[in-house]
Design a protein around this motif. Structure first.
Motif, PDB file in Angstrom:
ATOM      1  N   ASP A 167      20.249  -4.644  37.334  1.00  0.00           N
ATOM      2  CA  ASP A 167      19.815  -3.938  36.049  1.00  0.00           C
ATOM      3  C   ASP A 167      21.408  -4.063  35.227  1.00  0.00           C
ATOM      4  O   ASP A 167      21.115  -4.457  34.113  1.00  0.00           O
ATOM      5  CB  ASP A 167      19.534  -2.591  36.238  1.00  0.00           C
ATOM      6  N   PHE A 168      22.219  -3.973  35.873  1.00  0.00           N
ATOM      7  CA  PHE A 168      23.630  -3.980  34.999  1.00  0.00           C
ATOM      8  C   PHE A 168      23.784  -5.322  34.666  1.00  0.00           C
ATOM      9  O   PHE A 168      24.375  -5.602  33.351  1.00  0.00           O
ATOM     10  CB  PHE A 168      24.714  -3.539  36.003  1.00  0.00           C
ATOM     11  N   GLN A 169      23.726  -6.031  35.549  1.00  0.00           N
ATOM     12  CA  GLN A 169      23.870  -7.783  35.038  1.00  0.00           C
ATOM     13  C   GLN A 169      23.017  -8.076  34.026  1.00  0.00           C
ATOM     14  O   GLN A 169      23.461  -8.767  33.109  1.00  0.00           O
ATOM     15  CB  GLN A 169      23.825  -8.508  36.195  1.00  0.00           C
ATOM     16  N   VAL A 170      21.722  -7.677  33.872  1.00  0.00           N
ATOM     17  CA  VAL A 170      20.777  -8.073  32.887  1.00  0.00           C
ATOM     18  C   VAL A 170      21.307  -7.493  31.763  1.00  0.00           C
ATOM     19  O   VAL A 170      21.313  -8.163  30.568  1.00  0.00           O
ATOM     20  CB  VAL A 170      19.325  -7.414  33.313  1.00  0.00           C
ATOM     21  N   ARG A 171      21.603  -6.170  31.555  1.00  0.00           N
ATOM     22  CA  ARG A 171      22.229  -5.546  30.487  1.00  0.00           C
ATOM     23  C   ARG A 171      23.457  -6.263  29.845  1.00  0.00           C
ATOM     24  O   ARG A 171      23.352  -6.516  28.725  1.00  0.00           O
ATOM     25  CB  ARG A 171      22.569  -4.162  30.608  1.00  0.00           C
ATOM     26  N   PHE A 172      24.314  -6.683  30.732  1.00  0.00           N
ATOM     27  CA  PHE A 172      25.575  -7.471  30.214  1.00  0.00           C
ATOM     28  C   PHE A 172      25.140  -8.786  29.812  1.00  0.00           C
ATOM     29  O   PHE A 172      25.839  -9.346  28.810  1.00  0.00           O
ATOM     30  CB  PHE A 172      26.446  -7.640  31.490  1.00  0.00           C
ATOM     31  N   ALA A 173      24.428  -9.502  30.458  1.00  0.00           N
ATOM     32  CA  ALA A 173      24.025 -10.765  29.987  1.00  0.00           C
ATOM     33  C   ALA A 173      23.158 -10.727  28.904  1.00  0.00           C
ATOM     34  O   ALA A 173      23.480 -11.676  27.872  1.00  0.00           O
ATOM     35  CB  ALA A 173      23.032 -11.496  31.078  1.00  0.00           C
ATOM     36  N   GLN A 174      22.516  -9.682  28.662  1.00  0.00           N
ATOM     37  CA  GLN A 174      21.814  -9.576  27.141  1.00  0.00           C
ATOM     38  C   GLN A 174      22.808  -9.252  26.098  1.00  0.00           C
ATOM     39  O   GLN A 174      22.558  -9.872  24.802  1.00  0.00           O
ATOM     40  CB  GLN A 174      20.814  -8.405  27.300  1.00  0.00           C
ATOM     41  N   ALA A 192      25.783 -10.203  25.982  1.00  0.00           N
ATOM     42  CA  ALA A 192      26.541 -11.276  25.739  1.00  0.00           C
ATOM     43  C   ALA A 192      25.699 -12.374  25.469  1.00  0.00           C
ATOM     44  O   ALA A 192      26.252 -13.371  24.764  1.00  0.00           O
ATOM     45  CB  ALA A 192      27.152 -11.853  27.332  1.00  0.00           C
ATOM     46  N   GLY A 193      24.594 -12.381  25.292  1.00  0.00           N
ATOM     47  CA  GLY A 193      23.674 -13.463  24.693  1.00  0.00           C
ATOM     48  C   GLY A 193      23.709 -14.571  25.647  1.00  0.00           C
ATOM     49  O   GLY A 193      23.477 -15.784  25.093  1.00  0.00           O
ATOM     50  N   ASP A 194      23.854 -14.428  26.813  1.00  0.00           N
ATOM     51  CA  ASP A 194      23.931 -15.626  27.827  1.00  0.00           C
ATOM     52  C   ASP A 194      22.635 -15.932  28.535  1.00  0.00           C
ATOM     53  O   ASP A 194      22.090 -15.418  29.269  1.00  0.00           O
ATOM     54  CB  ASP A 194      24.830 -15.191  28.892  1.00  0.00           C
ATOM     55  N   HIS A 195      21.902 -16.806  27.602  1.00  0.00           N
ATOM     56  CA  HIS A 195      20.548 -17.069  28.038  1.00  0.00           C
ATOM     57  C   HIS A 195      20.357 -17.681  29.528  1.00  0.00           C
ATOM     58  O   HIS A 195      19.373 -17.546  30.144  1.00  0.00           O
ATOM     59  CB  HIS A 195      19.827 -18.046  26.908  1.00  0.00           C
ATOM     60  N   VAL A 196      21.534 -18.384  29.775  1.00  0.00           N
ATOM     61  CA  VAL A 196      21.257 -19.294  30.839  1.00  0.00           C
ATOM     62  C   VAL A 196      21.379 -18.435  32.223  1.00  0.00           C
ATOM     63  O   VAL A 196      20.678 -18.401  33.181  1.00  0.00           O
ATOM     64  CB  VAL A 196      22.266 -20.482  31.462  1.00  0.00           C
ATOM     65  N   TRP A 197      22.315 -17.245  32.043  1.00  0.00           N
ATOM     66  CA  TRP A 197      22.460 -16.173  33.163  1.00  0.00           C
ATOM     67  C   TRP A 197      21.331 -15.275  33.275  1.00  0.00           C
ATOM     68  O   TRP A 197      20.697 -14.819  34.133  1.00  0.00           O
ATOM     69  CB  TRP A 197      23.626 -15.433  32.700  1.00  0.00           C
ATOM     70  N   MET A 198      20.807 -15.084  31.833  1.00  0.00           N
ATOM     71  CA  MET A 198      19.307 -14.137  31.623  1.00  0.00           C
ATOM     72  C   MET A 198      18.360 -15.140  32.535  1.00  0.00           C
ATOM     73  O   MET A 198      17.444 -14.097  33.363  1.00  0.00           O
ATOM     74  CB  MET A 198      19.094 -13.993  30.356  1.00  0.00           C
ATOM     75  N   ASP A 199      18.079 -16.209  32.342  1.00  0.00           N
ATOM     76  CA  ASP A 199      17.030 -16.866  33.225  1.00  0.00           C
ATOM     77  C   ASP A 199      16.956 -16.805  34.888  1.00  0.00           C
ATOM     78  O   ASP A 199      16.264 -16.813  35.542  1.00  0.00           O
ATOM     79  CB  ASP A 199      17.144 -18.386  32.620  1.00  0.00           C
ATOM     80  N   HIS A 200      18.381 -16.881  35.021  1.00  0.00           N
ATOM     81  CA  HIS A 200      18.793 -17.356  36.472  1.00  0.00           C
ATOM     82  C   HIS A 200      18.683 -15.739  37.133  1.00  0.00           C
ATOM     83  O   HIS A 200      18.032 -15.401  38.129  1.00  0.00           O
ATOM     84  CB  HIS A 200      20.147 -17.434  36.867  1.00  0.00           C
ATOM     85  N   LEU A 201      18.706 -14.515  36.378  1.00  0.00           N
ATOM     86  CA  LEU A 201      18.653 -13.289  36.782  1.00  0.00           C
ATOM     87  C   LEU A 201      17.065 -12.831  36.853  1.00  0.00           C
ATOM     88  O   LEU A 201      16.778 -12.459  37.818  1.00  0.00           O
ATOM     89  CB  LEU A 201      19.190 -12.249  35.730  1.00  0.00           C
ATOM     90  N   GLU A 202      16.398 -13.384  35.834  1.00  0.00           N
ATOM     91  CA  GLU A 202      15.068 -13.264  35.880  1.00  0.00           C
ATOM     92  C   GLU A 202      14.374 -13.874  37.389  1.00  0.00           C
ATOM     93  O   GLU A 202      13.353 -13.375  37.802  1.00  0.00           O
ATOM     94  CB  GLU A 202      14.291 -13.922  34.740  1.00  0.00           C
ATOM     95  N   LEU A 203      14.895 -14.934  37.418  1.00  0.00           N
ATOM     96  CA  LEU A 203      14.124 -15.460  38.906  1.00  0.00           C
ATOM     97  C   LEU A 203      14.835 -14.886  40.206  1.00  0.00           C
ATOM     98  O   LEU A 203      14.098 -14.980  41.165  1.00  0.00           O
ATOM     99  CB  LEU A 203      14.822 -17.047  38.804  1.00  0.00           C
TER     100      LEU A 203
END
Length: 253
Positions: A101-108, A110-121
């Motif tokens: 959850d922390f990484q998801v909030r941080f990625a959001q 930061a606007g890092d869509h690649v990281w967000m896609d990775h976290l979603e998987l």
């Protein structure tokens, strides 16, 4: 007679040395996952207590109290994990979920869509994790002495009446600005007592998990000498016949 300040400080130093791992450590196969879950938590509890002792000795007794609160939280959490059937799985699941959850909030943010896609998987499965610390503490705190200790330690951690009046003396009409905070010797003793108790609770969990007879005997003796508990009580506690020991002593609160 309650333990002396010198004895409590000596135990904190001794626990820090005992917690340093040997070159090889044997863990019963049935405890391997439990060990991996609680080892770092216990070591950190003991380190926090040691850091408190060093910081307080430098003249920052009040400012060092949050270190004891951290030691206390880690030690009580380790005890809850050990005493609760399946506790290590609950803690691991909770830690994984909160980290994700922390990484998801941080990625959001930061606007890092690649990281967000990775976290979603890599989203962890939705499982029931650990309860919050208050619930864990109350589950092993049948006489409410842990809650009293936690409240004491929190007074110096959060903005409370002690923060507002810490460097003032007198009344609102006539007061004096104090160059140093006034803290009673009894409060300082209770904080030191909590630090020593946290070290003992944490080291006790390690001793039980690795099933070390010599360390268990030492922890038991220190518990008697210092009148500190080495195992907390739980409604679902493990049976003492398995070598888990029993609650011994109680804090000086």
């Amino acid at each position: 007679m309650k333990p002396t300040t010198r004895a409590l400080k000596a135990w904190i130093a001794e626990a820090a040395l005992l917690a340093v791992p040997p070159e090889q450590i044997r863990v019963p196969v049935e405890n391997d996952r439990l060990f991996l879950t609680v080892y770092s938590v216990c070591r950190q509890a003991i380190r926090y207590a040691e850091a408190y002792s060093a910081t307080a000795a430098s003249g920052f007794e009040h400012e060092a109290v949050p270190l004891v609160r951290a030691a206390f939280e880690h030690a009580v959490t380790a005890q809850w994990v050990y005493l609760t059937p399946g506790g290590h799985a609950l803690l691991s699941a909770g830690v994984r979920a909160s980290m994700h959850d922390f990484q998801v909030r941080f990625a959001q943010r930061a606007g890092d869509h690649v990281w967000m896609d990775h976290l979603e998987l890599s989203t962890p499965p939705k499982v029931h994790g650990r309860p919050n610390f208050g619930k864990m503490m109350r589950a092993v705190d049948h006489e409410e002495f842990l809650e009293l200790i936690y409240s004491l330690l929190s007074q110096a951690t959060h903005v409370t009446f002690r923060s507002v009046t810490g460097y003032l003396d007198g009344s609102s009409e006539q007061f004096e600005l104090l160059p140093e905070r006034r803290v009673s010797a009894e409060v300082n003793y209770q904080v030191l007592h909590a630090a020593a108790m946290s070290s003992l609770l944490a080291l006790s969990v390690l001793a039980h998990v690795i099933d070390d007879p010599q360390l268990l005997d030492l922890v038991s003796r220190r518990s008697d000498e210092l009148m500190l508990p080495w195992l907390l009580e739980s409604g679902s506690a493990r049976d003492s016949s398995t070598g888990t020991g029993r609650p011994v002593g109680r804090p000086q609160v």
